[in-house]
Design a protein around this motif. Structure first.
Motif, mmCIF file in Angstrom:
data_model
loop_
_atom_site.group_PDB
_atom_site.id
_atom_site.type_symbol
_atom_site.label_atom_id
_atom_site.label_comp_id
_atom_site.label_asym_id
_atom_site.label_seq_id
_atom_site.Cartn_x
_atom_site.Cartn_y
_atom_site.Cartn_z
ATOM 1 N N LYS A 176 0.834 -1.077 0.122
ATOM 2 C CA LYS A 176 -0.155 -0.239 0.040
ATOM 3 C C LYS A 176 0.793 1.360 0.288
ATOM 4 N N ALA A 213 3.451 6.711 0.807
ATOM 5 C CA ALA A 213 2.502 7.624 0.041
ATOM 6 C C ALA A 213 1.273 8.852 0.866
ATOM 7 N N ARG A 218 -5.950 16.035 -5.055
ATOM 8 C CA ARG A 218 -7.228 14.970 -4.297
ATOM 9 C C ARG A 218 -8.695 16.184 -4.450
#
Ligand code: 1HE
Length: 269
Positions: A32, A70, A145
């Motif tokens: 992930k 991330a 985002r």
């Protein structure tokens, strides 16, 4: 007063103690890209709450795999469909973790590779020293985002690069990498080889300082940045009063006085 850290009780962090008091804490969700879900944040709170009282002399903070971190776990955030109050509380847990790192008094050296983005940069900027390898890059993709920083970037990343660059990074998604990232202050070191090796070297060096000196360096400087100059000068005097008279320092001072102590020299050519 002393507390124990049980590495086997962590799932999202891999925690290893070394003989010299250096602990390696690795974000361990490489599939992930080490995105920060709430469980990882809670484990960071737990570890960094205990570290100052558990004899941890220095921490190397790393990420497993090709990327350091991330940032916010966007999938968890999407699936949870949080309310404003829910996410405020999530952010407060991030602040709890990152403040424990920055103000805890234990040196934290971050070993960076690949993406150091969004909340990953917020995490890295809570470390006291950042070492990047040639693959590392920094960005704040929140704007793209539909998000905003919530883990302290407005404070810590702005401190590192300044207000104008911070706003540009958020508005345009600008990526910094290589020597330019060091020149801007996003990292203090860039290495050809492994950032982990260099981070370990720096952590071992820091771990040789007296713990009370490191406590002052890794908490007082940050606290003093939050004070007026007058109050910071006062606080510095008080901290120096305590640290600079510590009994453990006497042997080091004696070694300087009898000329057996190391002298400060320029780096060799
Ligand atoms: C993730 C995340 C994540 C990867 N949350 N799951 N951060 C970002 O906007 C950065 C988002 N991530 C990326 O841009 C890329 O994933 C990377 C550049 C980091 C890595 O690229 P790559 O090609 O190696 O990996 P990938 O194929 O994009 O992702 C691999 C897996 O990691 C995939 O999961 P899978 O189950 O489909 O295999 C991805 O979903 C997963 N993954 N990044 C969740 N971030 C307190 S406010 C803070 C606000 C922020 O941090 S916003 C910035 C968020």
């Amino acid at each position: 007063m002393a507390v124990q850290i049980d590495p086997t009780s962590y799932r999202n962090l891999d925690i290893k103690a070394h003989d010299d008091g250096v602990w390696v804490v690795t974000l361990n969700r490489p599939t992930k890209r080490n995105a920060l879900d709430i469980d990882t944040i809670e484990e960071l709170v737990t570890f960094f709450s205990a570290a100052p009282r558990a004899g941890v002399r220095a921490v190397v903070l790393a990420g497993a795999g090709d990327h350091f971190c991330a940032g916010l776990d966007l999938i968890e955030h999407h699936d949870e469909d949080r309310s404003p109050a829910d996410f405020m509380h999530v952010c407060l847990r991030w602040h709890e973790a990152f403040n424990k790192m920055e103000y805890g008094g234990v040196p934290v050296i971050a070993a960076l590779q690949g993406a150091v983005v969004g909340g990953g940069l917020e995490l890295a900027s809570s470390a006291h020293v950042r070492v990047m390898d040639q693959s590392a890059y920094f960005a704040l993709p929140e704007g793209q985002r539909g998000l905003f920083t919530g883990g302290g970037a407005t404070i810590r990343v702005t401190d590192l690069v300044g207000k104008a660059r911070m706003i540009d990074m958020m508005l345009t998604g600008r990526v910094y990498q290589g020597q330019e990232a060091v020149d801007l202050g996003l990292a203090q070191y860039i290495v050809e080889g492994s950032s982990m090796d260099k981070a370990m070297e720096l952590a071992r060096k820091a771990a040789q300082n007296l713990p009370l000196s490191n406590f002052a360096i890794c908490s007082a400087v940050s606290h003093m940045q939050n004070m007026s100059a007058m109050d910071a000068a006062y606080a510095e005097a008080v901290v120096a009063g305590v640290v600079n008279t510590q009994p453990d320092a006497r042997a080091r001072l004696a070694a300087f006085a009898d000329k057996s102590g190391a002298r400060v020299r320029p780096n060799a050519e």
